[in-house]
Each structure stands twice: as C-alpha cells, then as structure tokens.
Design a protein around this motif. Sequence first.
Motif, PDB file in Angstrom:
ATOM      1  N   ALA A 240      45.089  41.669  31.319  1.00  0.00           N
ATOM      2  CA  ALA A 240      44.965  41.852  32.690  1.00  0.00           C
ATOM      3  C   ALA A 240      43.393  41.884  32.957  1.00  0.00           C
ATOM      4  CB  ALA A 240      45.609  43.052  33.004  1.00  0.00           C
ATOM      5  N   ARG A 241      42.744  42.837  32.284  1.00  0.00           N
ATOM      6  CA  ARG A 241      41.272  42.978  32.658  1.00  0.00           C
ATOM      7  C   ARG A 241      40.610  41.701  32.675  1.00  0.00           C
ATOM      8  NH1 ARG A 241      37.408  43.299  34.579  1.00  0.00           N
ATOM      9  NH2 ARG A 241      35.615  44.726  34.720  1.00  0.00           N
ATOM     10  N   VAL A 242      40.837  41.086  31.757  1.00  0.00           N
ATOM     11  CA  VAL A 242      39.945  39.801  31.547  1.00  0.00           C
ATOM     12  C   VAL A 242      40.314  38.774  32.523  1.00  0.00           C
ATOM     13  CG1 VAL A 242      40.030  37.514  30.016  1.00  0.00           C
ATOM     14  CG2 VAL A 242      40.089  39.997  29.052  1.00  0.00           C
ATOM     15  N   MET A 243      41.857  38.848  32.887  1.00  0.00           N
ATOM     16  CA  MET A 243      42.243  37.996  34.176  1.00  0.00           C
ATOM     17  C   MET A 243      41.637  38.377  35.522  1.00  0.00           C
ATOM     18  SD  MET A 243      44.181  35.318  33.378  1.00  0.00           S
ATOM     19  CE  MET A 243      44.919  35.049  34.964  1.00  0.00           C
ATOM     20  N   HIS A 244      41.496  39.654  35.403  1.00  0.00           N
ATOM     21  CA  HIS A 244      41.043  40.251  36.832  1.00  0.00           C
ATOM     22  C   HIS A 244      39.571  39.687  36.909  1.00  0.00           C
ATOM     23  CE1 HIS A 244      39.717  42.852  40.260  1.00  0.00           C
ATOM     24  NE2 HIS A 244      38.575  43.188  39.281  1.00  0.00           N
ATOM     25  N   GLU A 245      38.689  39.490  36.171  1.00  0.00           N
ATOM     26  CA  GLU A 245      37.407  39.269  36.065  1.00  0.00           C
ATOM     27  C   GLU A 245      37.374  37.495  36.096  1.00  0.00           C
ATOM     28  OE1 GLU A 245      33.268  40.064  36.101  1.00  0.00           O
ATOM     29  OE2 GLU A 245      34.997  41.302  36.039  1.00  0.00           O
ATOM     30  N   ALA A 246      38.345  36.936  35.561  1.00  0.00           N
ATOM     31  CA  ALA A 246      38.264  35.526  35.560  1.00  0.00           C
ATOM     32  C   ALA A 246      38.535  34.960  37.047  1.00  0.00           C
ATOM     33  CB  ALA A 246      39.274  35.146  34.693  1.00  0.00           C
ATOM     34  N   GLN A 247      39.370  35.677  37.647  1.00  0.00           N
ATOM     35  CA  GLN A 247      39.897  35.412  38.952  1.00  0.00           C
ATOM     36  C   GLN A 247      38.877  35.425  39.960  1.00  0.00           C
ATOM     37  OE1 GLN A 247      43.540  37.373  39.279  1.00  0.00           O
ATOM     38  NE2 GLN A 247      44.776  35.569  38.757  1.00  0.00           N
ATOM     39  N   ARG A 248      38.021  36.781  39.897  1.00  0.00           N
ATOM     40  CA  ARG A 248      36.930  36.966  40.703  1.00  0.00           C
ATOM     41  C   ARG A 248      35.972  35.859  40.459  1.00  0.00           C
ATOM     42  NH1 ARG A 248      34.801  43.064  40.608  1.00  0.00           N
ATOM     43  NH2 ARG A 248      34.470  42.472  38.467  1.00  0.00           N
ATOM     44  N   ASP A 249      35.422  35.742  39.309  1.00  0.00           N
ATOM     45  CA  ASP A 249      34.472  34.489  39.116  1.00  0.00           C
ATOM     46  C   ASP A 249      34.666  33.290  39.446  1.00  0.00           C
ATOM     47  OD1 ASP A 249      32.840  36.691  38.096  1.00  0.00           O
ATOM     48  OD2 ASP A 249      32.924  35.912  35.794  1.00  0.00           O
TER      49      ASP A 249
END
Length: 305
Positions: A240-249
């Motif tokens: 979930a932390r990786v997805m949060h960053e990926a979506q933001r970028d």
Amino acid sequence: MARSIPNYALYGDQAEPAWSNSFNFEWIPQRSAPYNWEIQPHVHDAFIQLLYLTEGGVDVQLDNMRQTVSAPCLLLVPAGTVHSFRFERDTNGPVITATQKPLESLAAVVMPELVATIRTPAVIALDGATRYTEALMPLFLAVEQESRIHARGQVAVGMSLLTALLVQVSRIHVSHQPTTAPIHSRKAAQIERFRALLDARFRTRCSVESYADELGVTPGQLTRLCREVLGMSSLDVINARVMHEAQRDLVYSTITIQQLAAALGFEDEAYFSRFFRKHSGQTPKEFRRLALQQVAAPADAVGAP
C-alpha cells in the motif's frame, strides 16, 4: 463582585480586532520574563496559541484543568480558553499566536478532522523522538522566519505553515491517546516504528523478513501485529505504501513508467506494471490518463454522469 478575566491579544497587550494581525511569533522568555515568569489567568477571544516547551517546565491552567508538565511538551490554547502559566525560570521554546477562524476555514477544506484539534485545549507531553516530533522545530522556525519579513503573501505562507504545524500536533496527539491496556500502546508504538522504517525504505523493496528483523520480531509476529492494529497483513502495508507513492508520482510528475519502476525498486517496467494492475485494477498508463483527466476537469463537472 465577580472578578472578570482579562481579555488580551497577547498577554499584557490590550485586545485587538481579529483581523489586525494574522499570526505572531516569539520565544517564551520574551513575554514571560518581564512578568516574573507568571502569566495570570486571561483569555483570547480570537486567537489560538501554540507553545512548544524545549527546556524547563510549567504549571498550566486551561479552563478548569491544571497540570504541571516538563519539557519537551506542547500546549494548545484555543480562542476562548481561560489560561495561565507559571513557568520555571529556565523555560524556553517558541510561541505562536494566530487568528483562529482563518485556520479553521483552511483546515475545513484540507483536513476537516483538524478543526476539532484546533478547538480543543491540550497539554501534550513529548516522551520521545518520533518522525512527528522531529518535524516540529523546523516548522516553528519557518513560521518565525516568515513573521520577520513583510512581503507579499506573508499571510498565505504563514497560515499554510501553521496548518502544517497543527497537522503534526494532531498526529502526535492521536498517537498519545491513552488506552485501557498498556499492551495496546506498545503495539501502537511498534506499528509506528514499522511505518517509520517503511517511509525510509519502501523504495528498496525490502522484504517483510527484513523489516521484522529490524524491529526485533519474527515475520509472523509482524504480520499478526499489523492485522490486529491495521486490519491488513504486513505485506499489504508495504504494498500500500508503494502504491501510494506510485500513484502520486504518476499524477504529479512527468516521470516515465520505466523511470518510476526503477525509482521504486522494481527490476523492470513490466514487473512494476503487473504489480500496479494487481493492486489498482488499472495499468500505470491507464491510471495516469484517467487521473489527469479528473484533475483537469472543471469543478462542476467532477462527479457528473
């Protein structure tokens, strides 16, 4: 005859209209030393005060609550709160006074639950360094710097910094809420350590075993802890932390999918795309296209059929 509570903008100054000054910064000795370190009971009708004691201690009254606390600690004094302070003579730390209504209006837009924090008197003992407490002084100093200049947009910058500061206060306050069983607070502290490690290392694709080893628990214990406190497995928390960053970028940068995959520790773009689709139901390209369309849409068109 009933004794009236003095109404001050800043202690010792005659009360001013709420619009006359949006925020003020000073250090505790500046205001308290001339009064022999004792501030008598008074109230601010329009102003909220936030004090961060870094040295010394204080006997503080907030309405009907009286408490003695030592540094480091935070004191949050909303408008309309009767308050008094009896500081130890070696006390130091920053004090911010700001008009409360503009802060509430801003909070209502960006973080509605922050309004309750702004309106609630609080004494928060800071019993250890966390990622939230470490953010306090840089924000206080940024407010101080902005208060020393007279430039275009000063109020906008000041209110934004104050909002960021109050978000940190809210995070600290929530993490310090008492629980009926001490074991609960220990589990919350372990989760906080896990999240701090995750924030620092999620781009390296560390395994659950690696995080568990760092925390001094087994992978199974870490997963059980995450399920109990967060309602998901430790691997789900990492993803979930990786997805949060990926979506933001994907939304807020022009980085390519290949570059993003590398930045997040994936071996190649195809592996990252499969990971992203598994957790979002969309490919990275589809997500970016739809998200950017939504961002660019007129406000009255959002949610329209």
